[in-house]
Design a protein around this motif. Structure first.
Motif, PDB file in Angstrom:
ATOM      1  N   ILE A 135       0.846  -1.193   0.000  1.00  0.00           N
ATOM      2  CA  ILE A 135       0.000   0.000   0.000  1.00  0.00           C
ATOM      3  C   ILE A 135       0.878   1.238   0.000  1.00  0.00           C
ATOM      4  O   ILE A 135       1.781   1.378   0.829  1.00  0.00           O
ATOM      5  N   LEU A 136       0.599   2.129  -0.928  1.00  0.00           N
ATOM      6  CA  LEU A 136       1.325   3.397  -1.008  1.00  0.00           C
ATOM      7  C   LEU A 136       0.412   4.509  -0.491  1.00  0.00           C
ATOM      8  O   LEU A 136      -0.703   4.680  -0.980  1.00  0.00           O
ATOM      9  N   MET A 137       0.896   5.261   0.494  1.00  0.00           N
ATOM     10  CA  MET A 137       0.111   6.325   1.104  1.00  0.00           C
ATOM     11  C   MET A 137       0.727   7.682   0.783  1.00  0.00           C
ATOM     12  O   MET A 137       1.910   7.916   1.058  1.00  0.00           O
ATOM     13  N   LEU A 138      -0.064   8.573   0.205  1.00  0.00           N
ATOM     14  CA  LEU A 138       0.382   9.937  -0.092  1.00  0.00           C
ATOM     15  C   LEU A 138      -0.239  10.865   0.940  1.00  0.00           C
ATOM     16  O   LEU A 138      -1.455  11.092   0.946  1.00  0.00           O
ATOM     17  N   GLU A 139       0.588  11.397   1.828  1.00  0.00           N
ATOM     18  CA  GLU A 139       0.097  12.256   2.912  1.00  0.00           C
ATOM     19  C   GLU A 139       1.232  13.145   3.399  1.00  0.00           C
ATOM     20  O   GLU A 139       2.331  12.657   3.677  1.00  0.00           O
ATOM     21  N   ASP A 140       0.969  14.451   3.497  1.00  0.00           N
ATOM     22  CA  ASP A 140       2.031  15.375   3.916  1.00  0.00           C
ATOM     23  C   ASP A 140       2.034  15.628   5.423  1.00  0.00           C
ATOM     24  O   ASP A 140       3.040  16.058   5.982  1.00  0.00           O
ATOM     25  N   ASP A 141       0.912  15.358   6.097  1.00  0.00           N
ATOM     26  CA  ASP A 141       0.803  15.623   7.534  1.00  0.00           C
ATOM     27  C   ASP A 141       1.204  14.373   8.320  1.00  0.00           C
ATOM     28  O   ASP A 141       0.542  13.334   8.228  1.00  0.00           O
ATOM     29  N   SER A 172       1.847  21.256  -2.581  1.00  0.00           N
ATOM     30  CA  SER A 172       2.271  21.440  -3.977  1.00  0.00           C
ATOM     31  C   SER A 172       1.826  20.292  -4.876  1.00  0.00           C
ATOM     32  O   SER A 172       2.372  20.098  -5.964  1.00  0.00           O
ATOM     33  N   PHE A 173       0.854  19.532  -4.424  1.00  0.00           N
ATOM     34  CA  PHE A 173       0.400  18.361  -5.155  1.00  0.00           C
ATOM     35  C   PHE A 173      -1.016  18.075  -4.697  1.00  0.00           C
ATOM     36  O   PHE A 173      -1.485  18.629  -3.698  1.00  0.00           O
ATOM     37  N   ASP A 174      -1.741  17.229  -5.394  1.00  0.00           N
ATOM     38  CA  ASP A 174      -3.094  16.893  -4.941  1.00  0.00           C
ATOM     39  C   ASP A 174      -3.444  15.472  -5.367  1.00  0.00           C
ATOM     40  O   ASP A 174      -2.784  14.879  -6.224  1.00  0.00           O
TER      41      ASP A 174
END
Length: 214
Positions: free
Chosen positions: A11-17, A66-68
């Motif tokens: 699983i790949l998670m994209l999260e900045d926080d 800078s991404f969504d």
């Protein structure tokens, strides 16, 4: 989710926080404790992990500095279109959710309702498994059809070569028959007799070839 866990899901998670990432990881640990989870914070990290990690499933925040999430979805659809994509957002209105679903996300989960994540993951992984099985079945069917076409071609070629060999054999029978009659002629000159014998020898070799074709 025990069966899914045994598959060692990636699983790949994209999260900045970091805090939100920790919450999501805890939710994943309850749902799929043996899954391998990678965390990407930026577009650069996400692109790299998408290529190196080859995830079975992607979880992405809706909005990053800078991404969504929808931009991340475009990358996934381009590079791994069969990968389920789940959008995770703190606040996403109904209109935005509908637009995201139209764009191709598998589903979405609100960060304050992560208990829904297990249901969403279960459905997404089941649908992925069904799609992969369908694609595998379609590939097997295509391979079978290709083999059938090849078999039909070979059968047609066999019939053609057999017909040619049969006709060729008939011609050779006439050649050898007349050649043998010529050799029985006592008036045949010695030089011509040698030539006729060579013709007979060649005809016999050709007849052996015709038998192989038949």
């Amino acid at each position: 989710m025990k069966a899914a866990a045994r598959e060692r899901l990636r699983i790949l998670m994209l999260e900045d926080d970091p805090d939100d990432a920790a919450l999501i990881q805890r939710a994943l640990a309850k749902t799929i404790p043996e899954a391998s989870v990678r965390w990407a914070r930026t577009r650069t990290d996400f692109v790299k992990e998408l290529a190196d990690f080859s995830p079975h499933l992607v979880l992405a925040d809706y909005k990053l500095p800078s991404f969504d999430g929808l931009s991340a979805l475009s990358l996934v659809k381009e590079r791994a279109p069969e990968t389920p994509f789940i959008l995770i957002s703190g606040t996403i209105g109904e209109e935005m959710a509908v637009e995201a679903l139209k764009s191709g996300i598998t589903d979405y989960v609100l960060k304050n309702h992560l208990e829904r994540l297990e249901i969403v993951l279960t459905r997404a992984l089941r649908e992925r498994r069904e799609r992969m099985e369908r694609l595998k079945a379609e590939a097997a069917l295509f391979e079978t059809q290709a083999k059938l076409v090849q078999s039909q071609k070979m059968e047609a070629l066999g019939r053609l070569s057999g017909g040619v060999a049969h006709d060729f054999n008939n011609i050779l029978t006439a050649i050898t028959g007349y050649g043998e009659l010529a050799l029985l002629n006592p008036k045949l000159e010695e030089g011509l007799r040698s030539d006729v014998q060579e013709i007979l020898n060649a005809a016999l070799r050709a007849a052996a070839l015709a038998r192989q074709l038949l």
